[in-house]
Write a protein that holds these residues in place. Structure first.
Motif, mmCIF file in Angstrom:
data_model
loop_
_atom_site.group_PDB
_atom_site.id
_atom_site.type_symbol
_atom_site.label_atom_id
_atom_site.label_comp_id
_atom_site.label_asym_id
_atom_site.label_seq_id
_atom_site.Cartn_x
_atom_site.Cartn_y
_atom_site.Cartn_z
ATOM 1 N N ILE A 172 0.832 -1.203 0.000
ATOM 2 C CA ILE A 172 0.000 0.000 0.000
ATOM 3 C C ILE A 172 0.867 1.253 0.000
ATOM 4 N N GLY A 173 1.883 1.272 0.845
ATOM 5 C CA GLY A 173 2.731 2.449 0.955
ATOM 6 C C GLY A 173 3.529 2.717 -0.307
ATOM 7 N N LEU A 174 3.998 1.657 -0.955
ATOM 8 C CA LEU A 174 4.803 1.827 -2.164
ATOM 9 C C LEU A 174 3.946 2.410 -3.290
ATOM 10 N N VAL A 175 2.727 1.921 -3.423
ATOM 11 C CA VAL A 175 1.832 2.483 -4.438
ATOM 12 C C VAL A 175 1.503 3.935 -4.111
ATOM 13 N N THR A 176 1.215 4.203 -2.839
ATOM 14 C CA THR A 176 0.878 5.564 -2.432
ATOM 15 C C THR A 176 2.000 6.534 -2.757
ATOM 16 N N ALA A 177 3.243 6.121 -2.534
ATOM 17 C CA ALA A 177 4.389 7.005 -2.791
ATOM 18 C C ALA A 177 4.459 7.434 -4.243
ATOM 19 N N THR A 178 3.998 6.600 -5.154
ATOM 20 C CA THR A 178 4.070 6.948 -6.573
ATOM 21 C C THR A 178 2.999 7.956 -6.976
ATOM 22 N N TYR A 179 1.990 8.145 -6.140
ATOM 23 C CA TYR A 179 0.919 9.098 -6.441
ATOM 24 C C TYR A 179 1.095 10.441 -5.716
ATOM 25 N N LEU A 180 1.886 10.465 -4.652
ATOM 26 C CA LEU A 180 2.062 11.692 -3.893
ATOM 27 C C LEU A 180 2.784 12.734 -4.732
ATOM 28 N N ARG A 181 2.296 13.977 -4.665
ATOM 29 C CA ARG A 181 2.887 15.052 -5.465
ATOM 30 C C ARG A 181 3.834 15.921 -4.650
ATOM 31 N N ASP A 182 3.488 16.177 -3.391
ATOM 32 C CA ASP A 182 4.335 17.001 -2.539
ATOM 33 C C ASP A 182 3.977 16.702 -1.094
ATOM 34 N N TRP A 183 4.703 17.327 -0.141
ATOM 35 C CA TRP A 183 4.520 17.021 1.273
ATOM 36 C C TRP A 183 3.087 17.228 1.767
ATOM 37 N N PRO A 184 2.346 18.261 1.311
ATOM 38 C CA PRO A 184 0.960 18.397 1.804
ATOM 39 C C PRO A 184 0.076 17.200 1.524
ATOM 40 N N ASP A 185 0.431 16.404 0.518
ATOM 41 C CA ASP A 185 -0.371 15.210 0.223
ATOM 42 C C ASP A 185 -0.329 14.187 1.348
ATOM 43 N N PHE A 186 0.691 14.257 2.202
ATOM 44 C CA PHE A 186 0.752 13.339 3.328
ATOM 45 C C PHE A 186 -0.401 13.577 4.308
ATOM 46 N N GLN A 187 -0.961 14.797 4.291
ATOM 47 C CA GLN A 187 -2.121 15.063 5.135
ATOM 48 C C GLN A 187 -3.320 14.222 4.690
ATOM 49 N N LEU A 188 -3.412 13.992 3.385
ATOM 50 C CA LEU A 188 -4.487 13.140 2.875
ATOM 51 C C LEU A 188 -4.289 11.697 3.337
ATOM 52 N N LEU A 189 -3.034 11.263 3.373
ATOM 53 C CA LEU A 189 -2.744 9.917 3.872
ATOM 54 C C LEU A 189 -3.131 9.797 5.342
ATOM 55 N N GLU A 190 -2.798 10.816 6.138
ATOM 56 C CA GLU A 190 -3.167 10.804 7.552
ATOM 57 C C GLU A 190 -4.683 10.820 7.725
ATOM 58 N N LEU A 191 -5.370 11.476 6.794
ATOM 59 C CA LEU A 191 -6.830 11.544 6.852
ATOM 60 C C LEU A 191 -7.457 10.160 6.692
ATOM 61 N N VAL A 192 -6.736 9.254 6.056
ATOM 62 C CA VAL A 192 -7.202 7.871 5.909
ATOM 63 C C VAL A 192 -6.734 7.016 7.087
ATOM 64 N N LEU A 193 -5.480 7.194 7.492
ATOM 65 C CA LEU A 193 -4.897 6.323 8.518
ATOM 66 C C LEU A 193 -5.493 6.546 9.895
ATOM 67 N N LEU A 194 -5.727 7.811 10.259
ATOM 68 C CA LEU A 194 -6.213 8.088 11.615
ATOM 69 C C LEU A 194 -7.586 7.493 11.885
ATOM 70 N N PRO A 195 -8.597 7.708 11.015
ATOM 71 C CA PRO A 195 -9.889 7.054 11.279
ATOM 72 C C PRO A 195 -9.789 5.530 11.277
ATOM 73 N N MET A 196 -8.950 4.979 10.381
ATOM 74 C CA MET A 196 -8.790 3.527 10.351
ATOM 75 C C MET A 196 -8.213 3.023 11.674
ATOM 76 N N PHE A 197 -7.230 3.753 12.202
ATOM 77 C CA PHE A 197 -6.636 3.374 13.479
ATOM 78 C C PHE A 197 -7.666 3.426 14.607
ATOM 79 N N LEU A 198 -8.521 4.437 14.601
ATOM 80 C CA LEU A 198 -9.479 4.626 15.688
ATOM 81 C C LEU A 198 -10.642 3.637 15.636
ATOM 82 N N PHE A 199 -11.045 3.241 14.430
ATOM 83 C CA PHE A 199 -12.291 2.473 14.309
ATOM 84 C C PHE A 199 -12.100 1.013 13.898
#
Length: 269
Positions: A172-199
């Motif tokens: 998952i991470g390797l595929v994600t890295a190929t789509y990221l454009r710049d550092w702010p895109d990591f916020q989108l990744l956190e937007l997925v990871l945090l709810p998944m971690f909580l629920f």
């Protein structure tokens, strides 16, 4: 005029037979040895969760429904935090590290100037990530044992379980890295990871959710990662481990397949 012939010694056997993917792993480990603190923090973060929530809040909660009996809250939460440690370790080794090499360095282009191919790079990066995730997950399992959270010898299966979790999230991470454009895109990744971690049943059982939400949670990779670690830790080993094993292996293989094609496209520009 005298000519001097200089013999060139052949490379040592152990170097001649190192595969291309292993060479990538070796290169990454040489870099990682100077960043050993990242491994330490990968274990420290879930330990803090275990102390604050598993032990601290757990004293007020008492016991929760396990798989077939009531268990202490720290015992229930511990394997989920181990899954988080393995997940974070592999994502840090892929999504973040691979993104930096793709976006800001010529690391992969230099590699491809050698006989290495994109598939070798993908194998090497996933191998590094799996190794890192297993180390961080296994380190946290040792901490759980020290705190008396581990009560079944079947918990030793959590080490290969962490390896499988790492494989899934490495893809998952390797595929994600190929789509990221710049550092702010990591916020989108956190937007997925945090709810998944909580629920993803990290802190409470699946039964607390209504039916439609339960179906959604069952689709999350972290949910299956938690199950493949929690059930052996609670002494439940059997056919119940087949579904999460197949799910995580399929996710890892699909991620690897797509990552090879994405890397090939990115590096051929």
């Amino acid at each position: 005029m005298t000519l001097t012939l200089t013999a060139v010694a052949p490379a040592p056997a152990h170097r001649r037979h190192v595969g291309p993917a292993a060479a990538v792993v070796g290169r990454n480990l040489l870099v990682l040895r100077h960043e050993w603190t990242t491994l330490a923090f990968g274990v420290l973060e879930p330990v803090l969760y275990l102390l604050s929530i598993g032990v601290g809040v757990g004293r007020m909660i008492g016991t929760v429904p396990g798989l077939d009996r009531q268990v202490a809250y720290a015992t229930y939460v511990g394997p989920a935090l181990m899954a988080m440690a393995a997940m974070n370790g592999t994502l840090n080794a892929t999504a973040q590290s691979v993104f930096m090499r793709l976006r800001f360095g010529n690391t992969y282009r230099i590699m491809l100037a050698t006989p290495l191919r994109p598939v070798d790079v993908a194998r090497g990066e996933i191998g590094t990530a799996v190794l890192r995730g297993t180390i961080e997950g296994g380190g946290f399992l040792a901490v759980m044992a020290v705190f008396g959270v581990v009560h079944s010898p079947w918990a030793l299966l959590d080490v290969p379980g962490a390896l499988l979790v790492g494989f899934a999230f490495a893809g998952i991470g390797l595929v994600t890295a190929t789509y990221l454009r710049d550092w702010p895109d990591f916020q989108l990744l956190e937007l997925v990871l945090l709810p998944m971690f909580l629920f993803a049943t990290t802190f409470y059982p699946l039964s607390v959710y209504p039916g439609p939400v339960q179906a959604l949670v069952r689709c999350l990779p972290l949910y299956h990662s938690i199950n493949i670690l929690r059930e052996p830790a609670l002494g439940q080993v059997g056919t119940n481990l087949i579904a999460p094993t197949v799910y995580l292996a399929a996710v890892g293989l699909a991620g690897f397949w797509l990552a090879v094609r994405r890397l090939d496209a990115r590096l051929s520009d």
